[in-house]
Design a protein around this motif. Structure first.
Motif, short mmCIF file in Angstrom:
data_model
loop_
_atom_site.label_atom_id
_atom_site.label_comp_id
_atom_site.label_asym_id
_atom_site.label_seq_id
_atom_site.Cartn_x
_atom_site.Cartn_y
_atom_site.Cartn_z
N ALA A 492 0.72 -1.15 0.15
CA ALA A 492 0.04 0.11 -0.05
C ALA A 492 0.88 1.30 -0.12
N ALA A 493 0.56 2.19 -0.87
CA ALA A 493 1.18 3.33 -0.79
C ALA A 493 0.14 4.68 -1.24
N GLY A 494 -0.41 4.99 -0.10
CA GLY A 494 -1.41 5.78 -0.35
C GLY A 494 -2.64 5.35 -0.94
N SER A 495 -2.88 5.81 -2.02
CA SER A 495 -4.09 5.57 -2.98
C SER A 495 -3.78 4.46 -4.19
N THR A 496 -2.34 3.95 -3.74
CA THR A 496 -2.04 2.86 -4.78
C THR A 496 -1.57 1.72 -4.03
N TYR A 497 -2.13 0.39 -4.41
CA TYR A 497 -2.08 -0.88 -3.98
C TYR A 497 -1.35 -1.75 -5.12
N ARG A 498 -0.28 -2.50 -4.88
CA ARG A 498 0.37 -3.24 -5.88
C ARG A 498 0.50 -4.73 -5.26
N PHE A 499 0.65 -5.78 -6.14
CA PHE A 499 0.80 -7.19 -5.52
C PHE A 499 1.64 -7.94 -6.48
N ALA A 500 2.30 -8.87 -5.68
CA ALA A 500 3.39 -9.71 -6.35
C ALA A 500 3.44 -11.12 -5.81
N LEU A 510 2.10 -8.78 -10.28
CA LEU A 510 0.90 -9.36 -10.89
C LEU A 510 -0.13 -8.21 -11.03
N GLY A 511 -0.46 -8.00 -12.61
CA GLY A 511 -1.58 -6.98 -12.67
C GLY A 511 -1.06 -5.55 -12.58
N PRO A 512 -1.68 -4.83 -12.94
CA PRO A 512 -1.49 -3.26 -12.90
C PRO A 512 -1.66 -2.72 -11.48
N ALA A 513 -1.33 -1.37 -11.26
CA ALA A 513 -1.36 -0.96 -9.86
C ALA A 513 -2.93 -0.71 -9.83
N GLN A 514 -3.21 -0.81 -8.50
CA GLN A 514 -4.85 -0.69 -8.25
C GLN A 514 -5.08 0.38 -7.48
N ASP A 515 -6.34 0.86 -7.73
CA ASP A 515 -6.63 2.03 -7.04
C ASP A 515 -7.27 1.80 -5.47
N GLY A 516 -6.30 2.25 -4.85
CA GLY A 516 -6.42 1.86 -3.38
C GLY A 516 -7.70 2.52 -2.81
N THR A 517 -8.16 3.76 -3.20
CA THR A 517 -9.44 4.53 -2.74
C THR A 517 -10.51 3.51 -2.61
N LEU A 518 -10.33 2.24 -3.16
CA LEU A 518 -11.38 1.40 -3.13
C LEU A 518 -11.63 0.82 -1.84
N LEU A 519 -10.52 0.92 -0.85
CA LEU A 519 -10.44 0.26 0.72
C LEU A 519 -10.51 1.40 1.58
#
Length: 539
Positions: A492-500, A510-519
């Motif tokens: 988690a980096a503020g509004s951005t979530y990444r997974f690996a 795995l996949g593009p950066a995700q919009d963390g404002t969803l959480l």
């Protein structure tokens, strides 16, 4: 030859969390100071009490289990969780409630060797109290308070003469005049029978300035000082207009007169200030042996606008009682993020960090999980074990999006910027298991190991609202042949979530950066904060 579908368990070798925010570097904390918040992450609605040289703190947990964490400190800065007041599945039944229902705003008090926690189980039983002789537990089964039906936020006040009172937030007398019109009520309480008695009386109708149509006055606490009874309450709702107000009377049952208000808020500050803290309120006071007073309260740390994923956190500030009325902060004053420690002997016993940049690693080598681990709602069956240095979950039909009790164990996201890793052993012909970042049943991300007709894969799955499938939607997928354990990572980096993920060597995104404002609370709603955890599903 085709093999029968076998449902294997999912084993996790460890769980590692690391978090550090930009403010941790920008705000230097000297040895004589402490850092706010004192408890980072989803720790809302703090209530505090002192017994001798010991301080105890509790929080709301809504429909998470175990519920109502109990903390202990000797210096108001270093805190250790010593248990949970709701730690037996038969104490309360959270049913299939939303995660932001359940237990609201507990209030802890001590009198004559007994600890009391008053609370409301919203949509699951109404108002109750639990008692204990040891705050670490065990706590009693709920003792229900039927006279308070329809109210929330009860707290106990015991006067110097031994008389006891319960104050709470409830509907006003008659028809509410506007949305958010509430009242503060009081009623006598019998400490021998643990029952309310006598008439209920309104202390505050609407708020400190009824003509302005104030909303959601709540979280009341009574304090006796210098011949006065001070009533402190939250007012303005739980968002950016949140505040703390005070009234006083010569009698615990009124009439009460408002003082200079609010005594705490952040709504009068510019939105573009650096490292903002917002939505401050819901305070409780405690007095130290030197006669000083301190307030624990909730506030939030948004990463942009009103977006925050870490939920409402616990802060600590001194109370200025140099005049006739208490004040936590002057108007238009930002909450200080570093300030002088209370004048108390420093608590030097080892304690897990709760503030600033920190990390921890759970090796799953103890006989039981620590009290900080959470699951969604009450368990109805045994579905996890600790053995051989691993946490093993049973995949079951109930999943993350099913408003039930999935095979999911989690801990709070305590920083805006955080990284969580784990290693899973899961090689089954059916089901999926992995790491999830979750705000509620309708808003989550998961990176999971699963089996398809083409072989084992790692999948990134997301659910962004109740309109999406309960099982989530597949965002990305990568083949993961073989049977080796797989490491999973969520960042988690503020509004951005990444997974690996990886089996060995370098991490593979795995996949593009995700919009963390969803959480975030702004999008997901409710009163909880995001958690990271491990899960297993039979789907």
């Amino acid at each position: 030859m085709m093999l029968p579908l076998l449902l294997a368990s999912a084993s996790f070798d460890w769980f590692d969390y690391r978090g550090a925010d930009p403010v941790d570097r920008a705000v230097q904390v000297r040895p004589s100071e402490y850092r706010n918040p004192i408890l980072q992450g989803f720790y809302p609605d703090p209530s505090i009490t002192r017994v001798g040289d010991d301080y105890y703190l509790v929080h709301s947990t809504f429909s998470y289990f175990p519920g109502i964490p109990v903390w202990h400190s000797r210096d108001l800065v270093t805190w250790r969780q010593i248990g949970n007041a709701i730690d037996r599945p038969d104490q309360l039944d959270f049913k299939n409630l939303g995660l932001s229902r359940g237990v609201f705003a507990p209030a802890i008090q001590h009198h004559a060797g007994t600890f009391y926690i008053l609370n409301t189980c919203v949509d699951c039983g109404d108002n109750f109290l639990v008692t204990a002789s040891n705050p670490a537990g065990p706590w009693s089964d709920p003792i229900w308070l039927p006279d308070l039906r329809g109210a929330i936020d009860p707290s106990l006040f015991v006067d110097a003469d031994g008389s006891a009172w319960i104050v709470n937030n409830g509907p006003p007398e008659g028809t509410p005049r506007y949305e958010g019109h509430r009242a503060i009520w009081i009623q006598r309480f019998d400490l021998k029978t643990n029952k309310t008695f006598g008439p209920r009386k309104v202390l505050v109708d609407g708020g400190v300035d009824p003509a302005s149509k104030p909303i959601w006055i709540e979280g009341p606490h009574l304090i006796a000082k210098d011949g006065w009874y001070y009533l402190i309450c939250a007012e303005g709702g739980t968002a950016i207009n949140h505040s703390q107000v005070v009234l006083r009377s010569r009698r615990p049952d009124g009439p009460f007169t408002p003082g200079p208000n609010p005594i705490l808020t952040q709504r009068d500050l510019p939105a573009d200030r650096p490292y903002p803290v917002t939505s401050a309120g819901h305070a409780d006071f405690v007095q130290t042996p030197d006669g000083k007073w301190w307030a624990s309260f909730l506030a939030v740390r948004p990463y942009a606008g009103d977006f925050y994923n870490t939920g409402r956190e616990t802060f600590l500030l001194p109370v200025d009682w140099s005049g006739e009325w208490p004040r936590i902060l002057p108007a238009k004053t930002p909450i200080p993020l570093a300030l002088a420690r209370p004048n108390l002997p420093r608590d030097t016993r080892p304690a897990p960090p709760t503030s600033g940049a920190f990390g921890y690693r759970e090796e799953f080598d103890a006989a039981k999980l620590g009290p900080e681990w959470l699951m969604m709602r009450n368990p109805r069956e045994s579905w996890y074990t600790l053995a051989g240095g691993a946490l093993t979950l049973k995949p079951r039909a109930v999943g993350l999006g099913d408003n039930g009790n999935p095979s999911f164990l989690a801990r709070r996201q305590q920083h805006t910027n955080a990284t969580v890793t784990t290693r899973v052993r899961f090689d089954a012909a059916k089901g999926r298991a992995g790491l999830a970042a979750l705000q509620n049943d309708d808003h989550w991300f998961a990176i999971a190991v699963a089996t398809t007709p083409k072989g084992r894969v790692v999948r990134l799955i997301a659910r962004g609202g109740e309109q999406e499938p309960k099982a989530g939607r597949i965002v990305a997928e990568a083949p993961a042949p073989g049977t080796a354990p797989i490491e999973l990572r969520g960042e988690a980096a503020g509004s951005t979530y990444r997974f690996a993920w990886r089996t060995a060597g370098a991490w593979r995104t795995l996949g593009p950066a995700q919009d963390g404002t969803l959480l975030s609370t702004a999008k997901a709603g409710g009163f909880v904060g995001a958690v990271f955890g491990v899960f297993a599903e039979d789907r």
